[in-house]
Design a protein around this motif. Structure first.
Motif, mmCIF file in Angstrom:
data_model
loop_
_atom_site.group_PDB
_atom_site.id
_atom_site.type_symbol
_atom_site.label_atom_id
_atom_site.label_comp_id
_atom_site.label_asym_id
_atom_site.label_seq_id
_atom_site.Cartn_x
_atom_site.Cartn_y
_atom_site.Cartn_z
ATOM 1 N N ARG A 1 -20.280 -1.515 -2.823
ATOM 2 C CA ARG A 1 -20.865 -0.475 -1.961
ATOM 3 C C ARG A 1 -20.224 -0.454 -0.582
ATOM 4 N N LEU A 2 -18.989 -0.973 -0.503
ATOM 5 C CA LEU A 2 -18.235 -0.990 0.745
ATOM 6 C C LEU A 2 -16.890 -0.307 0.547
ATOM 7 N N VAL A 3 -16.309 0.179 1.637
ATOM 8 C CA VAL A 3 -14.950 0.694 1.597
ATOM 9 C C VAL A 3 -14.020 -0.501 1.374
ATOM 10 N N THR A 4 -13.124 -0.370 0.414
ATOM 11 C CA THR A 4 -12.166 -1.429 0.126
ATOM 12 C C THR A 4 -10.753 -0.844 0.134
ATOM 13 N N ALA A 5 -9.773 -1.711 0.072
ATOM 14 C CA ALA A 5 -8.381 -1.254 0.053
ATOM 15 C C ALA A 5 -7.633 -1.943 -1.076
ATOM 16 N N SER A 6 -6.965 -1.139 -1.871
ATOM 17 C CA SER A 6 -6.006 -1.654 -2.838
ATOM 18 C C SER A 6 -4.633 -1.331 -2.258
ATOM 19 N N ILE A 7 -3.777 -2.340 -2.185
ATOM 20 C CA ILE A 7 -2.496 -2.182 -1.510
ATOM 21 C C ILE A 7 -1.356 -2.525 -2.459
ATOM 22 N N GLY A 8 -0.393 -1.635 -2.517
ATOM 23 C CA GLY A 8 0.836 -1.880 -3.257
ATOM 24 C C GLY A 8 1.978 -1.906 -2.267
ATOM 25 N N ALA A 9 2.852 -2.882 -2.379
ATOM 26 C CA ALA A 9 3.927 -3.035 -1.401
ATOM 27 C C ALA A 9 5.271 -3.255 -2.090
ATOM 28 N N ALA A 10 6.308 -2.831 -1.413
ATOM 29 C CA ALA A 10 7.681 -3.033 -1.881
ATOM 30 C C ALA A 10 8.558 -3.261 -0.665
ATOM 31 N N THR A 11 9.589 -4.059 -0.835
ATOM 32 C CA THR A 11 10.505 -4.326 0.273
ATOM 33 C C THR A 11 11.943 -4.115 -0.166
ATOM 34 N N GLY B 1 8.287 1.851 -6.380
ATOM 35 C CA GLY B 1 7.934 0.444 -6.570
ATOM 36 C C GLY B 1 6.598 0.112 -5.932
ATOM 37 N N ALA B 2 6.370 0.612 -4.725
ATOM 38 C CA ALA B 2 5.093 0.386 -4.040
ATOM 39 C C ALA B 2 3.951 1.070 -4.792
ATOM 40 N N ASP B 3 4.214 2.263 -5.330
ATOM 41 C CA ASP B 3 3.187 2.987 -6.077
ATOM 42 C C ASP B 3 2.791 2.231 -7.345
ATOM 43 N N ARG B 4 3.773 1.701 -8.076
ATOM 44 C CA ARG B 4 3.455 0.915 -9.274
ATOM 45 C C ARG B 4 2.648 -0.330 -8.900
ATOM 46 N N ALA B 5 2.996 -0.954 -7.794
ATOM 47 C CA ALA B 5 2.249 -2.129 -7.345
ATOM 48 C C ALA B 5 0.821 -1.743 -6.951
ATOM 49 N N TYR C 1 -1.049 0.679 -8.224
ATOM 50 C CA TYR C 1 -1.860 0.860 -9.431
ATOM 51 C C TYR C 1 -2.100 -0.456 -10.152
ATOM 52 N N ALA C 2 -1.186 -1.402 -10.046
ATOM 53 C CA ALA C 2 -1.424 -2.735 -10.604
ATOM 54 C C ALA C 2 -2.563 -3.421 -9.855
ATOM 55 N N ALA C 3 -2.606 -3.256 -8.519
ATOM 56 C CA ALA C 3 -3.691 -3.829 -7.729
ATOM 57 C C ALA C 3 -5.024 -3.204 -8.132
ATOM 58 N N LYS C 4 -5.050 -1.894 -8.296
ATOM 59 C CA LYS C 4 -6.281 -1.211 -8.712
ATOM 60 C C LYS C 4 -6.709 -1.661 -10.102
ATOM 61 N N ASP D 1 -9.469 -3.835 -4.347
ATOM 62 C CA ASP D 1 -9.644 -4.652 -3.133
ATOM 63 C C ASP D 1 -8.716 -5.863 -3.161
ATOM 64 N N ARG D 2 -7.453 -5.593 -3.462
ATOM 65 C CA ARG D 2 -6.448 -6.646 -3.497
ATOM 66 C C ARG D 2 -5.081 -6.057 -3.191
ATOM 67 N N MET D 3 -4.117 -6.911 -3.071
ATOM 68 C CA MET D 3 -2.759 -6.481 -2.773
ATOM 69 C C MET D 3 -1.815 -6.981 -3.849
ATOM 70 N N ALA D 4 -0.847 -6.152 -4.203
ATOM 71 C CA ALA D 4 0.185 -6.552 -5.160
ATOM 72 C C ALA D 4 1.544 -6.174 -4.594
ATOM 73 N N MET D 5 2.492 -7.077 -4.709
ATOM 74 C CA MET D 5 3.871 -6.815 -4.309
ATOM 75 C C MET D 5 4.633 -6.325 -5.527
ATOM 76 N N SER D 6 5.548 -5.392 -5.335
ATOM 77 C CA SER D 6 6.279 -4.794 -6.453
ATOM 78 C C SER D 6 7.027 -5.827 -7.285
ATOM 79 N N GLY D 7 7.600 -6.830 -6.704
ATOM 80 C CA GLY D 7 8.332 -7.846 -7.449
ATOM 81 C C GLY D 7 7.455 -8.664 -8.366
ATOM 82 N N GLN D 8 6.144 -8.680 -8.117
ATOM 83 C CA GLN D 8 5.209 -9.385 -8.977
ATOM 84 C C GLN D 8 4.753 -8.510 -10.138
ATOM 85 N N VAL D 9 5.019 -7.205 -10.054
ATOM 86 C CA VAL D 9 4.532 -6.256 -11.034
ATOM 87 C C VAL D 9 5.652 -5.818 -11.975
ATOM 88 N N VAL D 10 6.782 -5.471 -11.413
ATOM 89 C CA VAL D 10 7.939 -5.002 -12.172
ATOM 90 C C VAL D 10 9.187 -5.679 -11.612
#
Length: 103
Positions: A47-57, A73-77, A79-82, A87-96
């Motif tokens: 019941r709180l605002v949360t953030a799912s974050i995808g990142a790429a470098t 790459g950030a977009d795929r990360a 959706y992996a976080a979601k 309410d979590r963060m995923a880096m692109s290198g951990q996803v693809v």
């Protein structure tokens, strides 16, 4: 049927920042939003605002990437976080494999 109640999208550009720094800053952003504890009745179970974050470098010393590949790459990360609980963060290198292969 899954309905995303997105408040908005945000892009953060971090020049001269590698994957570790990017992950650290992304997590700080996520935690800061969490700490605000803003109510969002349509976001069960918290019941709180949360953030799912995808990142790429991409660093200049790496293979040249166009901005579309980096954003993809950030977009795929994101959706992996979601998909892994929100309410979590995923880096692109951990996803693809990164850098992603161009289509």
């Amino acid at each position: 049927m899954r309905v995303d109640q997105n408040i908005g999208d945000l892009a953060v550009l971090l020049p001269n920042t590698g994957p570790d720094g990017c992950a650290e800053i992304g997590e700080e952003i996520r935690e800061a939003l969490h700490d605000l504890a803003m109510l969002h009745a349509q976001n069960p179970p918290s019941r709180l605002v949360t953030a799912s974050i995808g990142a790429a470098t991409s660093l200049p010393s790496q293979t040249a990437l166009d901005c579309n590949t980096l954003v993809a790459g950030a977009d795929r990360a994101l959706y992996a976080a979601k998909d892994s609980g929100r309410d979590r963060m995923a880096m692109s290198g951990q996803v693809v494999p990164w850098p992603a292969k161009s289509a």
